[in-house]
Design a protein around this motif. Structure first.
Motif, PDB file in Angstrom:
ATOM      1  N   ALA A 185      -3.288  -7.166  -4.515  1.00  0.00           N
ATOM      2  CA  ALA A 185      -3.628  -8.600  -4.479  1.00  0.00           C
ATOM      3  C   ALA A 185      -2.807  -9.394  -5.489  1.00  0.00           C
ATOM      4  O   ALA A 185      -2.546 -10.580  -5.292  1.00  0.00           O
ATOM      5  CB  ALA A 185      -5.121  -8.783  -4.754  1.00  0.00           C
ATOM      6  N   GLU A 186      -2.386  -8.726  -6.569  1.00  0.00           N
ATOM      7  CA  GLU A 186      -1.595  -9.390  -7.601  1.00  0.00           C
ATOM      8  C   GLU A 186      -0.090  -9.244  -7.369  1.00  0.00           C
ATOM      9  O   GLU A 186       0.714  -9.505  -8.248  1.00  0.00           O
ATOM     10  CB  GLU A 186      -1.958  -8.832  -8.988  1.00  0.00           C
ATOM     11  N   GLY A 187       0.294  -8.762  -6.179  1.00  0.00           N
ATOM     12  CA  GLY A 187       1.711  -8.762  -5.809  1.00  0.00           C
ATOM     13  C   GLY A 187       2.481  -7.499  -6.126  1.00  0.00           C
ATOM     14  O   GLY A 187       3.700  -7.449  -5.933  1.00  0.00           O
ATOM     15  N   GLY A 188       1.796  -6.452  -6.601  1.00  0.00           N
ATOM     16  CA  GLY A 188       2.499  -5.217  -6.942  1.00  0.00           C
ATOM     17  C   GLY A 188       2.569  -4.233  -5.783  1.00  0.00           C
ATOM     18  O   GLY A 188       2.024  -4.481  -4.698  1.00  0.00           O
ATOM     19  N   LYS A 189       3.289  -3.149  -6.010  1.00  0.00           N
ATOM     20  CA  LYS A 189       3.284  -2.008  -5.093  1.00  0.00           C
ATOM     21  C   LYS A 189       2.612  -0.843  -5.823  1.00  0.00           C
ATOM     22  O   LYS A 189       2.699  -0.745  -7.047  1.00  0.00           O
ATOM     23  CB  LYS A 189       4.714  -1.611  -4.712  1.00  0.00           C
ATOM     24  N   VAL A 190       1.988   0.055  -5.050  1.00  0.00           N
ATOM     25  CA  VAL A 190       1.186   1.108  -5.686  1.00  0.00           C
ATOM     26  C   VAL A 190       1.446   2.467  -5.063  1.00  0.00           C
ATOM     27  O   VAL A 190       1.578   2.581  -3.837  1.00  0.00           O
ATOM     28  CB  VAL A 190      -0.333   0.837  -5.528  1.00  0.00           C
ATOM     29  N   VAL A 191       1.477   3.479  -5.912  1.00  0.00           N
ATOM     30  CA  VAL A 191       1.384   4.855  -5.430  1.00  0.00           C
ATOM     31  C   VAL A 191       0.039   5.421  -5.881  1.00  0.00           C
ATOM     32  O   VAL A 191      -0.286   5.420  -7.063  1.00  0.00           O
ATOM     33  CB  VAL A 191       2.546   5.720  -5.945  1.00  0.00           C
ATOM     34  N   ILE A 192      -0.741   5.853  -4.878  1.00  0.00           N
ATOM     35  CA  ILE A 192      -2.031   6.492  -5.131  1.00  0.00           C
ATOM     36  C   ILE A 192      -1.767   7.976  -5.344  1.00  0.00           C
ATOM     37  O   ILE A 192      -1.245   8.647  -4.456  1.00  0.00           O
ATOM     38  CB  ILE A 192      -2.968   6.335  -3.916  1.00  0.00           C
ATOM     39  N   ALA A 193      -2.137   8.493  -6.504  1.00  0.00           N
ATOM     40  CA  ALA A 193      -1.974   9.927  -6.787  1.00  0.00           C
ATOM     41  C   ALA A 193      -3.357  10.535  -6.857  1.00  0.00           C
ATOM     42  O   ALA A 193      -4.143  10.194  -7.755  1.00  0.00           O
ATOM     43  CB  ALA A 193      -1.254  10.108  -8.111  1.00  0.00           C
ATOM     44  N   ASP A 194      -3.677  11.407  -5.924  1.00  0.00           N
ATOM     45  CA  ASP A 194      -5.046  11.911  -5.864  1.00  0.00           C
ATOM     46  C   ASP A 194      -5.065  13.269  -5.160  1.00  0.00           C
ATOM     47  O   ASP A 194      -4.045  13.724  -4.617  1.00  0.00           O
ATOM     48  CB  ASP A 194      -5.928  10.913  -5.094  1.00  0.00           C
ATOM     49  N   LEU A 195      -6.246  13.893  -5.163  1.00  0.00           N
ATOM     50  CA  LEU A 195      -6.457  15.143  -4.427  1.00  0.00           C
ATOM     51  C   LEU A 195      -7.100  14.883  -3.070  1.00  0.00           C
ATOM     52  O   LEU A 195      -7.141  15.774  -2.228  1.00  0.00           O
ATOM     53  CB  LEU A 195      -7.402  16.055  -5.227  1.00  0.00           C
ATOM     54  N   ASP A 196      -7.633  13.678  -2.888  1.00  0.00           N
ATOM     55  CA  ASP A 196      -8.389  13.354  -1.675  1.00  0.00           C
ATOM     56  C   ASP A 196      -7.482  12.663  -0.661  1.00  0.00           C
ATOM     57  O   ASP A 196      -7.378  11.422  -0.623  1.00  0.00           O
ATOM     58  CB  ASP A 196      -9.589  12.466  -2.050  1.00  0.00           C
ATOM     59  N   ALA A 197      -6.814  13.491   0.157  1.00  0.00           N
ATOM     60  CA  ALA A 197      -5.818  12.960   1.097  1.00  0.00           C
ATOM     61  C   ALA A 197      -6.458  12.047   2.141  1.00  0.00           C
ATOM     62  O   ALA A 197      -5.858  11.045   2.541  1.00  0.00           O
ATOM     63  CB  ALA A 197      -5.078  14.114   1.774  1.00  0.00           C
ATOM     64  N   ASP A 198      -7.670  12.386   2.585  1.00  0.00           N
ATOM     65  CA  ASP A 198      -8.319  11.569   3.625  1.00  0.00           C
ATOM     66  C   ASP A 198      -8.536  10.143   3.138  1.00  0.00           C
ATOM     67  O   ASP A 198      -8.151   9.175   3.791  1.00  0.00           O
ATOM     68  CB  ASP A 198      -9.671  12.183   4.034  1.00  0.00           C
ATOM     69  N   ARG A 199      -9.141  10.022   1.974  1.00  0.00           N
ATOM     70  CA  ARG A 199      -9.422   8.684   1.438  1.00  0.00           C
ATOM     71  C   ARG A 199      -8.140   7.966   1.045  1.00  0.00           C
ATOM     72  O   ARG A 199      -8.000   6.761   1.251  1.00  0.00           O
ATOM     73  CB  ARG A 199     -10.355   8.775   0.236  1.00  0.00           C
ATOM     74  N   GLY A 200      -7.197   8.717   0.481  1.00  0.00           N
ATOM     75  CA  GLY A 200      -5.932   8.100   0.067  1.00  0.00           C
ATOM     76  C   GLY A 200      -5.167   7.553   1.255  1.00  0.00           C
ATOM     77  O   GLY A 200      -4.692   6.406   1.244  1.00  0.00           O
ATOM     78  N   ASN A 201      -5.068   8.360   2.312  1.00  0.00           N
ATOM     79  CA  ASN A 201      -4.317   7.921   3.494  1.00  0.00           C
ATOM     80  C   ASN A 201      -5.038   6.798   4.232  1.00  0.00           C
ATOM     81  O   ASN A 201      -4.399   5.917   4.809  1.00  0.00           O
ATOM     82  CB  ASN A 201      -4.052   9.107   4.420  1.00  0.00           C
TER      83      ASN A 201
END
Ligand code: NAD
Length: 246
Positions: A27-43
């Protein structure tokens, strides 16, 4: 748009405080990489928010190789301008009954994992000559709480690790801060029954739990250039919890 053009990693970004932070950064204009173990929720989050702005990378923060790959991929996708070092687990065990395994698992994820992500953050940020790292601590890093020996020790460690990294890199264009949430209504509290949750609510002068978005708002500020003279600090976002203890 306080994070416009910035590339930011959120560890533990698939749920709770991390997920809210991913939404806020976008929302603030950035790009993000989600690093997690939960592929279902991340994807699922990537599908919702759009893969031009968000990526999911499977990463166990305890695994140095995973962390290295995470940063390489992030550098290619959006650059490493900021990192929210947020992945963590909760644990409630009477101290006298805490096993070696109980202790080690929490220390591994909540302290060693935080260090491994911080170490890699600094390598990239020193190379860039800029960056903001925000470590997720807790009010339990400031105060003892019965039956949380490893969790409280790890969070206390995160607070002092933050100060150490901050003074080491202060002249390199890098800021390192921590955030200390009060109790926040996320899946980490899901093991608690209604009575225990009400007891936690009563500890907060605001007489409620925090919302993940309220932690995300403060994190976005620390990640942004608006916090340009803030390093080595801990930001309490706790509905007055610690004010009642001092
Ligand atoms: P959560 O359980 O909703 O989210 C934690 C996320 O971290 C999950 O998506 C999980 O898959 C991920 N994760 C766990 N271990 C991981 C690992 N080894 N590698 C990568 N990802 C991993 O919990 P939350 O409440 O959003 O907690 C986020 C952070 O906030 C934690 O560091 C927690 O200690 C801290 N915190 C939470 C509260 C609270 O009351 N919710 C209070 C103070 C601090």
């Amino acid at each position: 748009m306080r994070l416009k053009g910035k590339g930011i990693i959120v560890t533990g970004g698939a749920s709770g405080i991390g997920e809210a932070s991913v939404r806020k950064i976008i929302a603030e204009g950035g790009k993000v990489v989600i690093a997690d173990l939960d592929a279902d929720r991340g994807n699922a989050l990537v599908s919702e928010l759009g893969d031009d702005r968000v990526r999911y990378i499977h990463c166990n923060v305890v695994d140095s190789h995973d962390v290295e790959t995470l940063f390489q991929s992030t550098a290619e996708f959006c650059g490493v301008d900021g990192v929210f070092n947020n992945a963590g687990i909760g644990a409630i065990t009477p101290s006298a009954e805490t096993t070696d395994e109980d202790w080690q698992q929490v220390i591994d994820i909540n302290l060693t994992g935080v260090f491994k992500v911080a170490r890699m953050s600094l390598q990239y940020m020193l190379n860039n000559g800029a960056g903001s790292l925000v470590n997720c601590a807790s009010i339990l890093g400031h105060f003892g709480q019965s039956q949380t020996p490893a969790y409280s020790a790890a969070k206390g460690g995160v607070l002092n690790l933050t100060r150490t990294l901050a003074i080491e890199t202060a002249t390199n264009g890098i800021r390192v801060n921590s955030i200390s949430p009060g109790y926040v209504d996320t899946p980490i509290l899901s093991a608690l029954d209604e009575e225990s949750k009400n007891a936690l609510i009563a500890l907060h002068p605001m007489a409620r739990l925090g919302r993940p978005e309220e932690i995300a708002n403060a994190t976005a500020f620390l990640l942004s250039d608006e916090a340009s003279f803030i390093t080595g600090a801990d930001l309490l976002v706790d509905g007055g919890f610690t004010a009642g203890k001092s």
